[in-house]
Design a protein around this motif. Structure first.
Motif, PDB file in Angstrom:
ATOM      1  N   VAL A 110      -2.967 -12.106  -4.811  1.00 16.33           N
ATOM      2  CA  VAL A 110      -4.181 -10.998  -6.122  1.00 16.33           C
ATOM      3  C   VAL A 110      -3.041  -9.731  -5.307  1.00 16.33           C
ATOM      4  CG1 VAL A 110      -6.306 -10.522  -6.030  1.00 16.33           C
ATOM      5  CG2 VAL A 110      -5.490 -12.605  -6.639  1.00 16.33           C
ATOM      6  N   GLU A 111      -3.211  -9.689  -3.642  1.00 13.61           N
ATOM      7  CA  GLU A 111      -3.343  -8.121  -3.272  1.00 13.61           C
ATOM      8  C   GLU A 111      -1.488  -7.510  -3.932  1.00 13.61           C
ATOM      9  OE1 GLU A 111      -4.306  -6.404  -1.361  1.00 13.61           O
ATOM     10  OE2 GLU A 111      -5.790  -7.110  -0.101  1.00 13.61           O
ATOM     11  N   LYS A 112      -0.776  -8.139  -3.494  1.00 11.37           N
ATOM     12  CA  LYS A 112       0.688  -8.686  -4.237  1.00 11.37           C
ATOM     13  C   LYS A 112       0.567  -7.628  -5.826  1.00 11.37           C
ATOM     14  CE  LYS A 112       3.723 -11.139  -1.720  1.00 11.37           C
ATOM     15  NZ  LYS A 112       3.967 -12.784  -1.458  1.00 11.37           N
ATOM     16  N   ARG A 113      -0.016  -7.516  -6.341  1.00  8.22           N
ATOM     17  CA  ARG A 113      -0.409  -7.407  -7.631  1.00  8.22           C
ATOM     18  C   ARG A 113      -1.624  -6.653  -7.979  1.00  8.22           C
ATOM     19  NH1 ARG A 113       0.945 -10.546 -12.161  1.00  8.22           N
ATOM     20  NH2 ARG A 113       0.728  -8.721 -13.283  1.00  8.22           N
ATOM     21  N   SER A 114      -2.287  -6.103  -7.135  1.00  9.70           N
ATOM     22  CA  SER A 114      -3.171  -4.935  -7.166  1.00  9.70           C
ATOM     23  C   SER A 114      -2.502  -3.846  -7.616  1.00  9.70           C
ATOM     24  CB  SER A 114      -4.000  -5.536  -5.647  1.00  9.70           C
ATOM     25  OG  SER A 114      -2.954  -4.534  -4.674  1.00  9.70           O
ATOM     26  N   GLN A 115      -1.768  -3.966  -7.206  1.00 13.04           N
ATOM     27  CA  GLN A 115      -1.265  -1.910  -8.039  1.00 13.04           C
ATOM     28  C   GLN A 115      -1.044  -1.982  -8.840  1.00 13.04           C
ATOM     29  OE1 GLN A 115      -1.626   0.977  -5.912  1.00 13.04           O
ATOM     30  NE2 GLN A 115      -1.774  -0.726  -4.484  1.00 13.04           N
ATOM     31  N   ASP A 116      -1.250  -2.958 -10.280  1.00 10.19           N
ATOM     32  CA  ASP A 116      -0.735  -3.158 -11.804  1.00 10.19           C
ATOM     33  C   ASP A 116      -2.036  -3.623 -12.385  1.00 10.19           C
ATOM     34  OD1 ASP A 116       2.356  -3.140 -11.222  1.00 10.19           O
ATOM     35  OD2 ASP A 116       2.857  -5.229 -10.337  1.00 10.19           O
ATOM     36  N   VAL A 117      -3.000  -3.887 -12.228  1.00 12.99           N
ATOM     37  CA  VAL A 117      -4.334  -4.141 -12.855  1.00 12.99           C
ATOM     38  C   VAL A 117      -5.333  -3.654 -12.549  1.00 12.99           C
ATOM     39  CG1 VAL A 117      -2.763  -6.700 -12.948  1.00 12.99           C
ATOM     40  CG2 VAL A 117      -4.754  -6.009 -10.950  1.00 12.99           C
TER      41      VAL A 117
END
Length: 392
Positions: A110-117
């Motif tokens: 989730v942290e890896k995608r946190s900048q995209d959502v």
């Protein structure tokens, strides 16, 4: 796991919506509706960013949305029931417990995608008690809330809440979840296309209206003498207790079928973000500091205990195998009863002390003469205290 520290860092984080509700309240359908809403371009948001969805229900056959992380990909619910000889609820609880052991990996993803959502949505199991009153549910909630702003969306089946007793039961359950998680809370009255939620908002704000509904609640509200029954009196008292609880709640009506009320729900979510920053985050940081302090004290106590046990072991070993410790005996002899060294301070500028340098070229025997030697002639020089062997 990264912990939020300031409001500036919080603004950059997506907010987590944890959907909780009774079985049949329409949680999964509600998740599908808000997922569809977040995918739809609008004049104010022509390029929407899809949410990141986690399905935590291992027993569901199919879900009406595409989950980014699905517990069913990690744990086989039916295999868990077979291996551990469990029933349906025990299988769901055990599957969730097993999944929780890998939740650190979930947070990393989730942290890896946190900048995209902008939004992270959790769809919880249908059996509400499995998530809200289990250790795994508490671990997941605390871990998520420590990493991202989080809000609880408590989904209520509005058509089944029109009776005062059912409404009060839902409110009591919501109150218990609020005080257990301490997170910002939103009451979501679902299925408003079937039954509007106006009556519920009125009961929450007008005590007299709820009293009137109790009085006309049908058989069981009054006894044969026309007096309120025990159950009616209990609900009246509980409604007074929950009056303060209602003041701190956000309530919205949503139709998962038509999408009505979804914009109002997201407006409430943004308000909840501010509450998270003002109230939950400071208490979270304080609790973490207290835990760190307690951990440090425990580590120091463990070190002291280990040192004491080691010294005790050395003492036992010395008792069993005595050793003549010369240094210890000499030091003990030099100390008095008060533990101080029994010595006198010497001023070496006045008298000779052992080891002092002596110029042997100027040393004289007592009574020796001057330059002529043999005792003749000049005056005796002062004797320096040195004694030399008489020549033979």
């Amino acid at each position: 796991m990264e912990v939020l520290g300031t409001s500036t860092s919080t603004a950059k984080k997506p907010i987590v919506i944890i959907t909780i509700g009774m079985a049949g309240a329409g949680k999964s359908t509600f998740v599908q509706r808000i997922n569809s809403y977040l995918h739809t371009p609008t004049p104010s948001n022509p390029n929407p960013r899809p949410p990141y969805i986690l399905n935590l229900d291992p027993a569901v056959t199919q879900v009406p949305f595409d989950a980014n992380i699905d517990i069913r990909d990690t744990v086989d619910y039916k295999e868990v029931m077979k291996q551990y000889n469990l029933g349906p609820n025990g299988g769901i609880l055990t599957a969730l417990n097993l999944f929780t052991t890998k939740f650190d990996q979930v947070l990393d993803l989730v942290e890896k995608r946190s900048q995209d959502v902008d939004y992270i949505i959790l769809d919880t199991p249908g059996q509400i008690e499995i998530f809200t009153w289990s250790a795994s549910g508490a671990i997941i909630t605390d871990a998520v809330a420590a990493s991202f702003p989080a809000v609880i969306a408590y989904v209520i089946d509005t058509p089944r809440t029109t009776a005062p007793a059912t409404f009060m039961s839902n409110m009591l359950y919501a109150c218990s979840i609020l005080y257990k998680t301490k997170l910002p809370f939103i009451l979501v009255f679902n299925k408003t296309d079937v039954t509007p939620h106006d009556f519920a908002l009125q009961w929450m704000t007008d005590f007299e209206a709820f009293q009137e509904a109790l009085a006309h609640g049908g058989p069981g509200s009054v006894d044969s003498d026309g007096e309120p029954t025990y159950m009616s009196s209990l609900m009246t008292s509980m409604s007074l207790v929950l009056d303060e609880f209602y003041k701190s709640l956000r309530a919205v009506g949503v139709s998962s079928m038509t999408g009505d009320g979804v914009p109002e729900f997201f407006a409430a979510v943004e308000e909840a973000r501010g509450e998270y920053e003002r109230e939950y985050l400071p208490s979270l940081l304080k609790a973490q500091q207290e835990r760190a302090s307690q951990l440090q004290k425990a580590q120091e106590a463990a070190k002291q205990d280990s040192l004491q046990r080691m010294m005790k072991d050395l003492e036992v070993d010395r008792t069993g195998n005595p050793v003549d410790d010369k240094w210890e005996d000499d030091e003990q002899d030099e100390q008095d009863d008060d533990g101080e060294l029994d010595v006198n301070i010497i001023d070496r500028s006045e008298d000779r002390w052992p080891g002092q340098y002596v110029d042997i070229t100027r040393a004289r025997r007592p009574g020796a003469g001057g330059a002529g030697g043999g005792g003749g002639g000049g005056e005796d020089e002062e004797w320096d205290g040195s004694r030399w062997a008489r020549p033979t």
